[in-house]
Each structure stands twice: as C-alpha cells, then as structure tokens.
Design a protein around this motif. Sequence first.
Motif, short mmCIF file in Angstrom:
data_model
loop_
_atom_site.label_atom_id
_atom_site.label_comp_id
_atom_site.label_asym_id
_atom_site.label_seq_id
_atom_site.Cartn_x
_atom_site.Cartn_y
_atom_site.Cartn_z
N ALA A 170 52.21 -26.61 26.98
CA ALA A 170 52.45 -25.45 27.85
C ALA A 170 52.65 -24.19 27.01
CB ALA A 170 53.67 -25.70 28.73
N ALA A 171 53.37 -24.31 25.91
CA ALA A 171 53.58 -23.17 25.03
C ALA A 171 52.27 -22.73 24.41
CB ALA A 171 54.60 -23.51 23.94
N ALA A 172 51.46 -23.69 24.01
CA ALA A 172 50.17 -23.36 23.39
C ALA A 172 49.26 -22.64 24.38
CB ALA A 172 49.50 -24.63 22.88
N THR A 173 49.30 -23.06 25.64
CA THR A 173 48.45 -22.43 26.66
C THR A 173 48.88 -21.00 26.91
OG1 THR A 173 48.01 -24.55 27.73
CG2 THR A 173 47.69 -22.56 29.06
N PHE A 174 50.19 -20.79 27.10
CA PHE A 174 50.69 -19.42 27.32
C PHE A 174 50.46 -18.57 26.07
CE2 PHE A 174 54.15 -16.25 27.05
CZ PHE A 174 53.89 -15.54 28.20
N GLY A 175 50.71 -19.15 24.91
CA GLY A 175 50.54 -18.41 23.66
C GLY A 175 49.12 -17.93 23.46
N ALA A 176 48.16 -18.78 23.78
CA ALA A 176 46.75 -18.39 23.63
C ALA A 176 46.41 -17.23 24.55
CB ALA A 176 45.86 -19.59 23.90
N ARG A 177 46.94 -17.27 25.77
CA ARG A 177 46.66 -16.18 26.73
C ARG A 177 47.27 -14.88 26.25
NH1 ARG A 177 49.14 -13.99 31.41
NH2 ARG A 177 50.79 -15.55 31.51
#
Length: 257
Positions: A170-177
């Motif tokens: 979840a952190a990786a997904t938000f971070g990429a955005r």
Amino acid sequence: MAAPITALALSPQQTSTSELLADAARARSLRVLAADQAPAGARAAYYGGPLFGAKVAAALGVGLLVPPDDFLQSLPPDLLGRRVQAMTAAEARHLSRPFFAKPPTDKSFDAGVFTDGTRLPRLPPHTVVQVSEVVTFAEEHRLFLLDGLVHTASRYARFGGLDVAPATAAAATFGARVAHQVTDLLPSAVVMDIGLISDPDTGTEHWAVVEANMAWFAHSYAADPDRVLDVVIAAAGPRDAVRHADLPFLDPPFPDA
C-alpha cells in the motif's frame, strides 16, 4: 559528459547507514574517504550532516540538493491530509492550542508536539517554524526518489515508535503516485516520507506526505543500501554534474541559479 565519481566522502559522525553505504561503495570499487581529508580533485559524493557538508562542499566540489522549505505547503490537500503552515517562532509562541512543530528542512530544534506556543524551545524570533495540526500516523515509510520514481523504500515507524520493516504494498502504491505528482516540486534525487494517518474517532485511515529530506542525510532503515547509494550520488555528487532542472535546489546555489 561529466566523469563518474571515484569516491564516497563521509562526515566524521558514523551511523549504521554510513557504514552500509561505505560497504556498497567499496563493492563498486569506490574509495571511502573522510570528507575533510579527500584529496584535491577527487570526484566524490558526500553523505553526512548538513553543517559539516556546508563546510566541505566547496573543497569537495559537490552539489548538495535540498528540498524547498515550502514543499509541504505547496501540496494539494489530498496529498497533505492535514493543515500545515509556516510561521515565525514569534508568531508560533502565541498559539494556544496543541500543535506539531518542526524546522522546515534543517535540524535547528527537535520536532514534536507542543501543548501551546510557550512550550517551544528558545529560538530567534524570525526563525521559520513549520506548524501542523496534530494527527496520528499509524505507520510511516521512507521513499528514496530518483528521477520521479521510488528507487527503494522502507517502513521506519508505527504509531510514532521506531519499527523498521520492508515497505508495504500500500505504501509503495501511494508512494509511486505521489512521486510522479511532485516531480516539479523536488530535486531529482531526494527522500520523501509518507504515512498512514489514522483518525482515532472514526477509525478511518488515509495516506499522506509527511515531509521531504536531503537524501545525503537520511537513514536508510530497511531500504536497499546499493539503491540508496544511487540516490545519494545523484543528490550530493560532483557540482559540475548537477542538471539544469536541479539548480534551484542547490545549497549553496550557483550564482546564476
């Protein structure tokens, strides 16, 4: 094309991250040097504290990339997740409510929650203080950004306590955005912390940006040291290799930046 670096220059303060980066540098056949003892003409990248970095940057010929003080205030509300404003220490002393305060990018005082403005440490009246409403971060993650992408990442805290682990999906997904959205607001090599804000009253959770920091003065936690070194080299490498788009983020700046 600028010549590649040949060394990693470290400040005297040894940390677990500087040791990991030194090992990663040696694995690339780079020399590991004390920053104040580097030979003239050495093409080095720097890792260490900002005060020491300011003393040796010119002699090392490195360009130190620093996120802007107003980075958080420039974010849209959906990425910030809370009210944040900059004010002078004199103004903050008049606050009568609890608040979280920190220096924008330096470490002139310890960040924390203050019950009111009288609890702030003694600071020169015109010192800029970043003030935000008090929120609870259920977890916090560190992202090492390079060219608008998350190069490596790590969780470092849960509910305000140190808790190091690999970054969650979840952190990786938000971070990429977010990394894609803030490309024009930050240097090409930088650290950005994100967190999951938890509302104790409603139980709702949402991701938000915590802050941005210098990559060359950031703990790596569980991030891949070799990939952290990539970001450090880009954020504090030879000054003649700094990209034109990164000139506004140099500290000290080029005369014409």
